[in-house]
Design a protein around this motif. Structure first.
Motif, PDB file in Angstrom:
ATOM      1  N   ARG A 173       0.573  -1.246   0.536  1.00 45.38           N
ATOM      2  CA  ARG A 173       0.153   0.150   0.006  1.00 45.38           C
ATOM      3  C   ARG A 173       0.648   1.496   0.086  1.00 45.38           C
ATOM      4  NH1 ARG A 173      -2.956   0.674   4.911  1.00 45.38           N
ATOM      5  NH2 ARG A 173      -3.876  -1.486   5.152  1.00 45.38           N
ATOM      6  N   PHE A 174       2.017   0.933   0.571  1.00 47.68           N
ATOM      7  CA  PHE A 174       2.925   2.190   0.461  1.00 47.68           C
ATOM      8  C   PHE A 174       4.220   2.342  -0.206  1.00 47.68           C
ATOM      9  CE2 PHE A 174       0.571   2.460   4.532  1.00 47.68           C
ATOM     10  CZ  PHE A 174       0.495   4.014   4.593  1.00 47.68           C
ATOM     11  N   GLY A 175       3.209   1.669  -1.045  1.00 53.79           N
ATOM     12  CA  GLY A 175       4.855   2.168  -2.604  1.00 53.79           C
ATOM     13  C   GLY A 175       5.547   0.499  -2.666  1.00 53.79           C
ATOM     14  N   VAL A 176       5.794   0.119  -1.745  1.00 53.66           N
ATOM     15  CA  VAL A 176       6.966  -1.385  -1.582  1.00 53.66           C
ATOM     16  C   VAL A 176       6.537  -2.268  -2.858  1.00 53.66           C
ATOM     17  CG1 VAL A 176       8.477  -3.110  -0.318  1.00 53.66           C
ATOM     18  CG2 VAL A 176       7.641  -0.522   0.257  1.00 53.66           C
ATOM     19  N   ASN A 177       7.475  -2.502  -3.678  1.00 55.31           N
ATOM     20  CA  ASN A 177       6.665  -3.660  -4.677  1.00 55.31           C
ATOM     21  C   ASN A 177       7.891  -4.573  -5.232  1.00 55.31           C
ATOM     22  OD1 ASN A 177       4.569  -2.068  -6.249  1.00 55.31           O
ATOM     23  ND2 ASN A 177       5.579  -0.841  -6.787  1.00 55.31           N
ATOM     24  N   ASN A 220      14.033  -8.068   5.959  1.00 50.49           N
ATOM     25  CA  ASN A 220      13.140  -8.118   4.920  1.00 50.49           C
ATOM     26  C   ASN A 220      14.094  -6.420   4.160  1.00 50.49           C
ATOM     27  OD1 ASN A 220      11.246  -8.118   2.689  1.00 50.49           O
ATOM     28  ND2 ASN A 220       9.668  -7.299   4.099  1.00 50.49           N
ATOM     29  N   TRP A 221      14.205  -6.414   2.909  1.00 51.71           N
ATOM     30  CA  TRP A 221      14.492  -5.037   2.053  1.00 51.71           C
ATOM     31  C   TRP A 221      13.286  -5.102   1.217  1.00 51.71           C
ATOM     32  CZ3 TRP A 221      19.769  -2.507   3.260  1.00 51.71           C
ATOM     33  CH2 TRP A 221      20.488  -3.314   4.456  1.00 51.71           C
ATOM     34  N   ASP A 222      13.305  -3.181   1.073  1.00 51.89           N
ATOM     35  CA  ASP A 222      13.039  -2.650  -0.522  1.00 51.89           C
ATOM     36  C   ASP A 222      13.786  -2.588  -1.282  1.00 51.89           C
ATOM     37  OD1 ASP A 222      10.933   0.086  -1.182  1.00 51.89           O
ATOM     38  OD2 ASP A 222      11.370  -0.982  -2.461  1.00 51.89           O
ATOM     39  N   LEU A 243      13.537  -2.991   5.190  1.00 47.53           N
ATOM     40  CA  LEU A 243      12.431  -2.325   5.978  1.00 47.53           C
ATOM     41  C   LEU A 243      11.474  -2.150   7.474  1.00 47.53           C
ATOM     42  CD1 LEU A 243       9.939  -3.089   2.428  1.00 47.53           C
ATOM     43  CD2 LEU A 243      10.617  -1.206   3.740  1.00 47.53           C
ATOM     44  N   GLU A 244      12.153  -4.060   7.483  1.00 45.87           N
ATOM     45  CA  GLU A 244      11.703  -5.008   8.901  1.00 45.87           C
ATOM     46  C   GLU A 244      12.716  -5.632   9.199  1.00 45.87           C
ATOM     47  OE1 GLU A 244       9.015  -7.638   9.181  1.00 45.87           O
ATOM     48  OE2 GLU A 244       8.157  -6.038   8.356  1.00 45.87           O
TER      49      GLU A 244
END
Lengths: 233, 233
Positions: free
Chosen positions: B167-171, B208-210, B217-218
């Motif tokens: 939802r916040f742009g991470v694909n 977990n990376w963008d 990310l986390e």
DNA sequence: ACACCTTAACTTGTTGCCAAGTTGCGCAGT
DNA sequence: ACTGCGCAACTTGGCAACAAGTTAAGGTGT
């Protein structure tokens, strides 16, 4: 376990984890803890014997109870094509493998209930892996005889199943599944691994195919002591 | 454990595994086993209380001891990009997730000792996963606030971290490591998971990376009860 | 014949007592 | 002053006895 036992277990686990793993660190005696926490001696004993079964503590009658020295766990990479031997040799100078069994698998063995196996005659190659002279893992290869008849000719010089397969023309390997479960050891495996009753084990079951010929080479079962390994996925 | 206790443990484990998991299967009483094996009652009790701590057996004072009903373990796929929620929903109709904690992480939390994290302020999102109304896993996401500031706006309607990030742009997601270890629960997690003292847990730690922005990310920590899952690698 | 109550015989829960091993201190002998 | 021995006080190991809960059977009353 009642609340007093749970409280004492956590207290002792904190003591154990806070201790800098010096050999022979002596823990409080049963009566010291009886007085300190004002609980019956049998409850102190219950907690101490639990910690012993977990492999964290050992006792010497008339002397006391001590924290066991723990080895730093090694990394096992669960994916990719590096053999277990290579993985271990890159992390410790003191690794060895011992062939403990090589024989045809009896027709009534539970392995024959696996779907992929059917009733193909199998040959079991079992190795015990040592790290710093301590048993650490049991590696069982159930080899499909008809797809690798040379397996009947192995002897105690066998070093690596990968090298064995490569020697007989297999260049490309493939696996269709790999499943990990956590269990407690049975008595046979506990004696082989030389660990306490409550050290859990990780059992990894997988298959290994000759990707070129598209035939099943072996069904693999590896049993790891969980106190000696981290698993990288 | 002495030889008599080990023998009795194996005997009872065989009884338990051979039993077709009918609810309320009653096991022999302590005195029946005392007579059958000609051993002291305290040894029978030691073995029975061990099986209770393993979560296999429960006792009712004055009535007897019974085998606990065991759920068939579900498969968790450890690799690939399918969210845990999807994995579970494909195997059981009765899965749910409950948000149990969402808050900034205190500066003295142990998480800040991880190399990748440094001193970046983190936000903890903790969820308890249920299968057939039983707690089965604890999922902790330590989100890097500076790389995903929207995390501060989550509320109890959060369903999936994957969906949140999307939802916040991470694909495109990427992970640089995933490590599995086997441990026993501490008391807080044992109560959350509603399991016995000696049910081991699997702890999976990963990041977990963008992948597009190349930002962390986390850091993720998942704690699974090992009696409820097989792990596909 | 049925229902209720009491008690005996079953069950598990709790804890202390005795046995055996070890260590350290004090005393005696050289 | 040193050494060796004996014993007291420590340690853990092993197990029985008593407490408390439950159930079923038998007897009594209606």
């Amino acid at each position: 376990m009642d609340k007093q036992e749970l409280m004492l277990k956590d207290y002792l686990l904190q003591t154990i984890s806070a201790t800098k793993f010096h050999i022979e660190y002596k823990l409080p005696s049963e009566y010291q803890l009886v007085e300190q926490f004002d609980i019956p001696r049998i409850k102190v004993r219950n907690v101490y014997t639990l910690l012993e079964k977990m492999g964290l503590v050992y006792s010497r009658k008339g002397v006391g109870r001590f924290i066991k020295h723990q080895q730093k766990p090694l990394d096992v990479v669960m994916t990719g094509n590096i053999s277990f031997s290579e993985k271990m040799k890159s992390q410790t100078a003191n690794y060895k493998s011992k062939l403990t069994k090589f024989e045809r698998v009896a027709q009534d063995h539970a392995i024959y209930t696996k779907a992929d196996i059917g009733q193909e005659p199998l040959y079991l190659v079992e190795r015990l892996r040592y790290i710093d002279d301590e048993p650490a893992a049991i590696h069982r290869s159930y080899v499909v005889i008809s797809n690798m008849p040379e397996i009947k000719k192995i002897d105690s010089r066998l070093v690596s199943m990968y090298q064995f397969y490569q020697r007989f023309g297999v260049n490309e390997f493939r696996s269709t599944f790999s499943q990990l479960s956590v269990q407690y050891v049975n008595e046979i495996e506990r004696e082989m691994l030389n660990c306490e009753v409550l050290v859990p084990i990780v059992k990894v079951e997988s298959d290994n195919w000759d990707a070129e010929r598209n035939v099943l080479l072996e069904y693999t079962e590896i049993i790891y002591r969980t106190d000696l390994f981290y698993f990288q996925i």
